[in-house]
Each structure stands twice: as C-alpha cells, then as structure tokens.
Enzyme design. Structure first.
Site, PDB file in Angstrom:
ATOM      1  N   GLY A 279      23.651  21.981  35.430  1.00 13.20           N
ATOM      2  CA  GLY A 279      24.100  22.317  34.080  1.00 13.20           C
ATOM      3  C   GLY A 279      25.304  23.232  34.105  1.00 13.20           C
ATOM      4  O   GLY A 279      25.289  24.280  34.763  1.00 13.20           O
TER       5      GLY A 279
ATOM      6  N   ASP B 178      18.783  29.028  28.196  1.00 15.05           N
ATOM      7  CA  ASP B 178      17.799  28.586  27.196  1.00 15.05           C
ATOM      8  C   ASP B 178      16.558  27.963  27.818  1.00 15.05           C
ATOM      9  O   ASP B 178      15.537  27.822  27.154  1.00 15.05           O
ATOM     10  CB  ASP B 178      18.438  27.550  26.263  1.00 15.05           C
ATOM     11  CG  ASP B 178      19.370  28.186  25.240  1.00 15.05           C
ATOM     12  OD1 ASP B 178      19.558  29.412  25.293  1.00 15.05           O
ATOM     13  OD2 ASP B 178      19.906  27.452  24.393  1.00 15.05           O
TER      14      ASP B 178
ATOM     15  N   VAL C  57      20.286  15.098  36.385  1.00 11.87           N
ATOM     16  CA  VAL C  57      19.187  15.438  37.289  1.00 11.87           C
ATOM     17  C   VAL C  57      17.881  14.995  36.636  1.00 11.87           C
ATOM     18  O   VAL C  57      17.596  15.350  35.490  1.00 11.87           O
ATOM     19  CB  VAL C  57      19.165  16.949  37.582  1.00 11.87           C
ATOM     20  CG1 VAL C  57      17.916  17.333  38.366  1.00 11.87           C
ATOM     21  CG2 VAL C  57      20.421  17.345  38.349  1.00 11.87           C
TER      22      VAL C  57
ATOM     23  N   GLU D 188      25.812  28.025   8.714  1.00  3.29           N
ATOM     24  CA  GLU D 188      27.211  27.639   8.923  1.00  3.29           C
ATOM     25  C   GLU D 188      27.476  26.241   8.383  1.00  3.29           C
ATOM     26  O   GLU D 188      28.487  25.993   7.713  1.00  3.29           O
ATOM     27  CB  GLU D 188      27.543  27.709  10.425  1.00  3.29           C
ATOM     28  CG  GLU D 188      27.678  29.146  10.916  1.00  3.29           C
ATOM     29  CD  GLU D 188      27.602  29.307  12.438  1.00  3.29           C
ATOM     30  OE1 GLU D 188      27.760  30.435  12.907  1.00  3.29           O
ATOM     31  OE2 GLU D 188      27.368  28.309  13.149  1.00  3.29           O
TER      32      GLU D 188
ATOM     33  N   GLY E 127      26.650  24.628  31.271  1.00  3.29           N
ATOM     34  CA  GLY E 127      26.758  25.293  29.971  1.00  3.29           C
ATOM     35  C   GLY E 127      27.127  26.743  30.239  1.00  3.29           C
ATOM     36  O   GLY E 127      27.742  27.073  31.260  1.00  3.29           O
ATOM     37  N   PHE E 128      26.709  27.628  29.349  1.00  7.00           N
ATOM     38  CA  PHE E 128      27.084  29.034  29.501  1.00  7.00           C
ATOM     39  C   PHE E 128      26.502  29.643  30.776  1.00  7.00           C
ATOM     40  O   PHE E 128      27.182  30.371  31.491  1.00  7.00           O
ATOM     41  CB  PHE E 128      26.622  29.832  28.284  1.00  7.00           C
ATOM     42  CG  PHE E 128      27.482  29.594  27.086  1.00  7.00           C
ATOM     43  CD1 PHE E 128      28.707  30.210  26.961  1.00  7.00           C
ATOM     44  CD2 PHE E 128      27.078  28.730  26.088  1.00  7.00           C
ATOM     45  CE1 PHE E 128      29.524  29.984  25.869  1.00  7.00           C
ATOM     46  CE2 PHE E 128      27.882  28.489  24.982  1.00  7.00           C
ATOM     47  CZ  PHE E 128      29.107  29.116  24.873  1.00  7.00           C
ATOM     48  N   GLY E 129      25.226  29.333  31.067  1.00  5.57           N
ATOM     49  CA  GLY E 129      24.581  29.930  32.233  1.00  5.57           C
ATOM     50  C   GLY E 129      25.136  29.403  33.539  1.00  5.57           C
ATOM     51  O   GLY E 129      25.511  30.167  34.438  1.00  5.57           O
TER      52      GLY E 129
HETATM   53  C1  LIG Z   1      24.973  24.328  17.273  1.00  2.59           C
HETATM   54  C2  LIG Z   1      24.707  25.563  18.093  1.00  2.59           C
HETATM   55  C3  LIG Z   1      25.283  26.760  17.709  1.00  2.59           C
HETATM   56  C4  LIG Z   1      25.064  27.902  18.474  1.00  2.59           C
HETATM   57  N1  LIG Z   1      25.651  29.078  18.074  1.00  2.59           N
HETATM   58  C5  LIG Z   1      25.512  30.167  18.840  1.00  2.59           C
HETATM   59  C6  LIG Z   1      26.191  31.367  18.501  1.00  2.59           C
HETATM   60  O1  LIG Z   1      26.898  31.431  17.494  1.00  2.59           O
HETATM   61  N2  LIG Z   1      26.044  32.451  19.327  1.00  2.59           N
HETATM   62  C7  LIG Z   1      25.263  32.385  20.454  1.00  2.59           C
HETATM   63  O2  LIG Z   1      25.192  33.369  21.183  1.00  2.59           O
HETATM   64  N3  LIG Z   1      24.584  31.292  20.782  1.00  2.59           N
HETATM   65  C8  LIG Z   1      24.691  30.171  20.007  1.00  2.59           C
HETATM   66  N4  LIG Z   1      24.025  29.027  20.337  1.00  2.59           N
HETATM   67  C9  LIG Z   1      23.098  29.059  21.482  1.00  2.59           C
HETATM   68  C10 LIG Z   1      23.854  28.942  22.794  1.00  2.59           C
HETATM   69  O3  LIG Z   1      24.785  27.895  22.721  1.00  2.59           O
HETATM   70  C11 LIG Z   1      22.858  28.731  23.919  1.00  2.59           C
HETATM   71  O4  LIG Z   1      22.005  29.845  23.964  1.00  2.59           O
HETATM   72  C12 LIG Z   1      23.549  28.552  25.240  1.00  2.59           C
HETATM   73  O5  LIG Z   1      24.354  27.403  25.218  1.00  2.59           O
HETATM   74  C13 LIG Z   1      22.536  28.450  26.379  1.00  2.59           C
HETATM   75  O6  LIG Z   1      23.226  28.265  27.568  1.00  2.59           O
HETATM   76  P1  LIG Z   1      22.574  27.389  28.732  1.00  2.59           P
HETATM   77  O7  LIG Z   1      23.506  27.473  29.887  1.00  2.59           O
HETATM   78  O8  LIG Z   1      21.161  27.765  28.918  1.00  2.59           O
HETATM   79  O9  LIG Z   1      22.543  25.903  28.166  1.00  2.59           O
HETATM   80  P2  LIG Z   1      23.709  24.998  27.609  1.00  2.59           P
HETATM   81  O10 LIG Z   1      24.904  25.784  27.263  1.00  2.59           O
HETATM   82  O11 LIG Z   1      23.090  24.161  26.541  1.00  2.59           O
HETATM   83  O12 LIG Z   1      24.088  24.077  28.848  1.00  2.59           O
HETATM   84  C14 LIG Z   1      23.194  23.175  29.402  1.00  2.59           C
HETATM   85  C15 LIG Z   1      23.996  22.198  30.254  1.00  2.59           C
HETATM   86  O13 LIG Z   1      23.116  21.451  31.037  1.00  2.59           O
HETATM   87  C16 LIG Z   1      23.479  20.086  31.009  1.00  2.59           C
HETATM   88  N5  LIG Z   1      22.261  19.337  31.271  1.00  2.59           N
HETATM   89  C17 LIG Z   1      21.141  19.293  30.528  1.00  2.59           C
HETATM   90  N6  LIG Z   1      20.211  18.540  31.125  1.00  2.59           N
HETATM   91  C18 LIG Z   1      20.760  18.098  32.279  1.00  2.59           C
HETATM   92  C19 LIG Z   1      20.296  17.271  33.337  1.00  2.59           C
HETATM   93  N7  LIG Z   1      19.058  16.768  33.339  1.00  2.59           N
HETATM   94  N8  LIG Z   1      21.124  17.012  34.360  1.00  2.59           N
HETATM   95  C20 LIG Z   1      22.394  17.509  34.376  1.00  2.59           C
HETATM   96  N9  LIG Z   1      22.879  18.305  33.408  1.00  2.59           N
HETATM   97  C21 LIG Z   1      22.067  18.598  32.372  1.00  2.59           C
HETATM   98  C22 LIG Z   1      24.058  19.879  29.620  1.00  2.59           C
HETATM   99  O14 LIG Z   1      24.933  18.764  29.580  1.00  2.59           O
HETATM  100  C23 LIG Z   1      24.782  21.204  29.403  1.00  2.59           C
HETATM  101  O15 LIG Z   1      26.115  21.156  29.845  1.00  2.59           O
HETATM  102  C24 LIG Z   1      24.228  27.858  19.610  1.00  2.59           C
HETATM  103  C25 LIG Z   1      23.644  26.649  19.991  1.00  2.59           C
HETATM  104  C26 LIG Z   1      23.890  25.507  19.243  1.00  2.59           C
HETATM  105  C27 LIG Z   1      23.270  24.203  19.666  1.00  2.59           C
END
Ligand SMILES: Cc1cc2nc3c(=O)[nH]c(=O)nc-3n(C[C@H](O)[C@H](O)[C@H](O)COP(=O)(O)OP(=O)(O)OC[C@H]3O[C@@H](n4cnc5c(N)ncnc54)[C@H](O)[C@@H]3O)c2cc1C
Length: 476
Positions: free
Chosen positions: A48, A347, A116, A208, A50-52
């Site tokens: 992944g 998350d 994955v 929003e 994303g942010f993490g």
């Molecule tokens: C519409 C929306 C608005 C938001 N607004 C805010 C805000 O204003 N402020 C704030 O702080 N937070 C906000 N959030 C929450 C924030 O975006 C999440 O807390 C944050 O993205 C979590 O980061 P993460 O790395 O855990 O997951 P994510 O950023 O969701 O990244 C997960 C990544 O894993 C990848 N992935 C998933 N499953 C698989 C797999 N099986 N194999 C390979 N890759 C995979 C995905 O493609 C993605 O790139 C918002 C969320 C959403 C949906």
C-alpha cells in the site's frame, strides 16, 4: 507492469522463509566496512502506498534495506481532496501522483503494481493476485480501509462511496447526469427526484460533499439550463447520530450545521437510513415518528468505513485478532504479537498511542496518524536490525478540520499551548492553505491553487467533463 515471477528479479530473489532480518547471514563473506550488495540487504515489503506506506518508504531513504512497494493502484492518492474530484472542482492528477515517479530518486525502492491477496507468515512472503510471490524479511502492511454498508452490501450499487479515484469519477458522473436527466424530464415528480441529492453520513466527507453540492446547484449551474432551475435542487444530509462531525467538539458540529443550512442544505440528524434502492431511500426519524421515503436520483454514501480485507488475511496468517471494523490489533510498537517482522499501520491498524504516565489512547483513522505510524514502523525496522529494542507508537494529534463550502469551514487545532476552535472564513482560509501545503508535489500545489482561485472568482468548476452515459429512472 503487473509483476510476474518470470519477469521480475525482485520476485525470485532469496528464498521465502529466510530468517536473517539483518542480512548478516547472507553478508557473511563481506569484508568489514565494504558496502552491502543488493542481495545482502534485508528485504522490506510495503503493501500500500497511501499515507502510511508512502511515509514508511520515505523514512527508509538511504537505509541499507531493499524495499518493494506494492500497490494495486499506480498512484498515491490525497484522499482529503477526493470530494473535490467527485464534485468537479479539481482534475484527478491534481490530487494523485504516480508512485513510480515519487520514488524515482530513491534507489532502494522498487515499485510494483499488483494486488496482494495473501500473506504467508511462516514462509515470510506475500502473494499477488497474478500468482507472483514476494519474499520479505520485514513486512509493513498499510492497505487502508474501504466502505462499509453495515451489512447492506446491495446498497453500494445505489449509493456509491468515496475512497478511490474510480469512486470519485462515479460520484461526479451521477451528480452531473442527474441535472442532465432533470433537464429533459417531462414528469414533474421524476424531475423533482432527479433534483434531490442525498448525502448519507455527517462526518467530514459528508459535510464537504453536501456543502459543495449546494454550491454547484446555487452558484455553478444557474443560467446553463433552459427547462430547470438548478438552484431549486434539494440537497439533504442524513446522519444517524444526534449531531454532525462526531469527532469534533459539539460547538463545531453545531456551527457546521448552521453553515450548511445557510447554504440551503437540509440537515437531518438522528435519522437512520433503513433502505436504499434505485429510486430513493427510506429514513427512520428519531423517536417514534413514522419512517418516510425520499425519492432521489443521486444518493451518495459517506457513512461507514471498514478495514481492508487484508486485515482478516493477516489475522488468519498470524493468529492476530481484528476488531469489529476488521482492523488488526497491534502491539505498542505496531508489530503483530509473535511476529516482530510484521507491522500493520494506518487505517488497517487498531493501534494505541503510548505516552509515558498516561493510559494508552486509541488512534483515529486519519492521515497524520497513518503517516506517523509509517515513520515509527520504518524506524523500528532499523532499530531491530541494529539489535536495539523497537519503540512504542506515540500519536501527535494536531486536531482536525472540515470545510463546508466557500468561506465556510470549522477548525479544531491542538497547539502545544492550548486548543483553538474557530469557524467561518478564517477556518476556510486555514483549511485551504493546510491542504495545499500537505499535497504531494509542487506541480499539484500550483494546479490546485490556480483551480481554486479560478473557482473562487468565477464560481465555475473546471472538471465537469464526463464520458457519455445514460441516466436511469428515479422515482419509478
Ligand atoms: C473521502 C475521504 C476524505 C478524507 N479526508 C480526510 C481529511 O480531511 N483529513 C484526514 O486526516 N484524513 C482524511 N481521510 C482519512 C485518510 O485519508 C486515511 O486515514 C488515510 O488515507 C489512511 O492511510 P493508509 O495509508 O492507512 O491508507 P490509504 O491512504 O487508504 O492507502 C491504502 C493503499 O493501499 C492500497 N491497497 C489496498 N489494498 C491493497 C492490496 N490488497 N494490495 C495492494 N495495495 C492495496 C490502496 O490502493 C492504497 O493506495 C479521508 C478519507 C477519505 C476516504
């Protein structure tokens, strides 16, 4: 670019199950002081971007590890501005950046496009949907969350949620098509249904979306249609709990409701959605009042979040436990009990923040938390590789903010000295600059600034082009 065992040397390197996290066994013949070769370095797989995941990989910049960053999307997505793409305010590339490009200057990162599907904690490998296998010495899982329809998965077809770019395109299509369908609808009741937009969920995303839809109806579209008046569109925000923005102080939730109502949004709190179909939804108001139906051609879901299904995969593979939302229970250092080589962050993790002398506190599912966990997980890999103990995770909470529309927002800021709450125009300006600051990439910041400045002065939205499509038929 999908990974295949035959094509990618990354997938073939080393044997799964290698148990030399520091790479010392394989590097046994290296003269002291000589740099390690690629095959001697510990293999870190990050699932992944994303942010993490992004932050974890960045925190390992220059470290003597070989990182494979695998994501099912080819881009990192700035989810906080996803609603802007869904409401035609920004084009997709303004809030998404190709992962490969982001790591072009970090030679210890190999980027793979792939999903994955399974984790083998014994063999220490992850399997991709195409059958390829990635061995690891350290694994960081940052696969995020998905929508939850609280057991009513059939609702997804009628009320799309907002999590990916594809979701945002679908929401945008439905919103724009609803106005188009209303323009050519002869039947008054059906026309009214097309002009009734319902957002379910009164958290930041719902607030929003509802505020922006009200602005589109009242400021962007008037003058462009001949048979309907877009400013007469109804925007409803339905929230099951007694108030909006549950995670923020009550005063700010009330302020958000007032600001929305000023924009013409009908806010219904304490109202539970009990059914959704192609033509509308059923709502149970608070108390003993009778349920009622709302005919609508555009229903949007911003209510429920569940962890990625990979959470349950990890639980099966490691005997870890998951909470009701499917998030994996992690140790204080974000690893899994009995598996210090696996960290779960963002998350997907049911993590707690550890501050000496206080009770551990649950960490919210927000982007700053995911980024901070990414840094902690990366640091712990290096600590362990150096033979030092891993550190517990400590979440630094800076507060939260939500925008409602032009000149309207709420901010709850936690400074080192005191907590500051404010709303209205100052909050909106703060929200605006904070989001531009945190966007990934200089080019994106410029695009967003220009688009927002244009939208502010003209009330126009720049991304209103959709692929040809036929509307269905709300209200029967
Ligand atoms: C519409 C929306 C608005 C938001 N607004 C805010 C805000 O204003 N402020 C704030 O702080 N937070 C906000 N959030 C929450 C924030 O975006 C999440 O807390 C944050 O993205 C979590 O980061 P993460 O790395 O855990 O997951 P994510 O950023 O969701 O990244 C997960 C990544 O894993 C990848 N992935 C998933 N499953 C698989 C797999 N099986 N194999 C390979 N890759 C995979 C995905 O493609 C993605 O790139 C918002 C969320 C959403 C949906």
């Amino acid at each position: 670019m999908a990974a295949s065992a035959a094509a990618s040397p990354v997938l073939l390197r080393g044997s799964p199950g290698g148990s030399d996290p520091g790479g010392e066994e394989r590097g046994g013949g290296r003269p002291a002081g000589a740099p390690r070769t690629g095959s001697e370095r510990p293999r870190v797989v990050i699932v992944g971007c994303g942010f993490g995941g992004l932050e974890a990989a960045r925190a390992l910049h220059g470290a003597e590890v070989e990182i494979t960053l695998v994501d099912r999307a080819n881009h990192h997505l700035f989810q906080p501005l996803l609603y802007q793409v869904a409401t035609a305010g920004l084009p997709a590339p303004a809030i998404a950046a190709p992962v490969r490009h982001l790591f072009r200057h970090q030679p210890n990162v190999t980027t793979l496009l792939g999903e994955v599907t399974a984790i083998d904690a014994v063999a220490r490998s992850v399997r991709l949907a195409d059958g390829a296998v990635l061995p690891y010495d350290h694994l960081i899982v940052a696969a995020g969350a998905t929508h939850s329809y609280f057991g009513h998965d059939a609702w997804a077809a009628h009320a799309p949620g907002l999590k990916t770019l594809a979701d945002a395109f679908e929401v945008r299509r439905r919103v724009l098509v609803a106005f188009e369908a209303a323009e050519k609808e002869a039947d008054a009741a059906r026309r009214e249904a097309w002009l009734t937009f319902v957002v379910i969920g009164g958290g930041p995303t719902g607030v929003e979306l509802a505020g922006t839809l009200a602005e589109i109806a009242s400021r962007t579209l008037p003058g462009e249609f001949r048979h309907i008046d877009p400013s007469r569109a109804r925007i409803l925000l339905v929230e099951g709990s007694p108030r909006l923005l549950q995670a923020m102080p009550e005063r700010l939730g009330a302020s958000a409701q007032r600001q929305l109502e000023k924009l013409g949004v009908e806010v219904r709190v304490g109202a539970r959605v009990t059914a959704i179909d192609a033509h509308g939804l059923q709502v149970q108001p608070p108390g003993d009042a009778a349920p009622y139906r709302i005919a609508s051609g555009c229903i949007l879901w911003a209510a429920g979040v569940a962890a990625s299904p990979l959470g349950r995969q990890i639980a099966e593979a490691t005997a870890a436990t998951v909470d009701r939302a499917g998030r994996v229970q992690v140790e204080p250092d974000l690893s899994i009990a009995g598996h210090p080589e696996i960290s779960v962050i963002g998350d997907l993790a049911a993590a707690r923040s550890y501050v000496a002398g206080t009770e551990p506190q649950p960490v919210p599912g927000v982007s700053p938390a995911a980024k901070q966990m990414g840094r902690t997980a990366a640091r712990n890999i290096l600590l362990r590789a150096g033979g030092r103990p891993a550190q517990p995770f400590r979440y630094r909470d800076w507060g939260s903010l939500a925008t409602i529309g032009r000149n309207s927002a709420v901010v709850d800021l936690w400074t080192p000295w005191r907590r500051i709450e404010f709303s209205g125009r100052p909050a909106w300006l703060f929200w605006l600059f904070a989001h531009i600051y945190f966007l990934i990439g200089f080019r994106n910041r410029i695009i967003v600034m220009l688009d927002w400045a244009w939208a502010y002065w003209t009330s126009q939205r720049s991304a209103r082009v959709i692929a040809a499509t036929e509307p269905g038929s709300p209200g029967g």
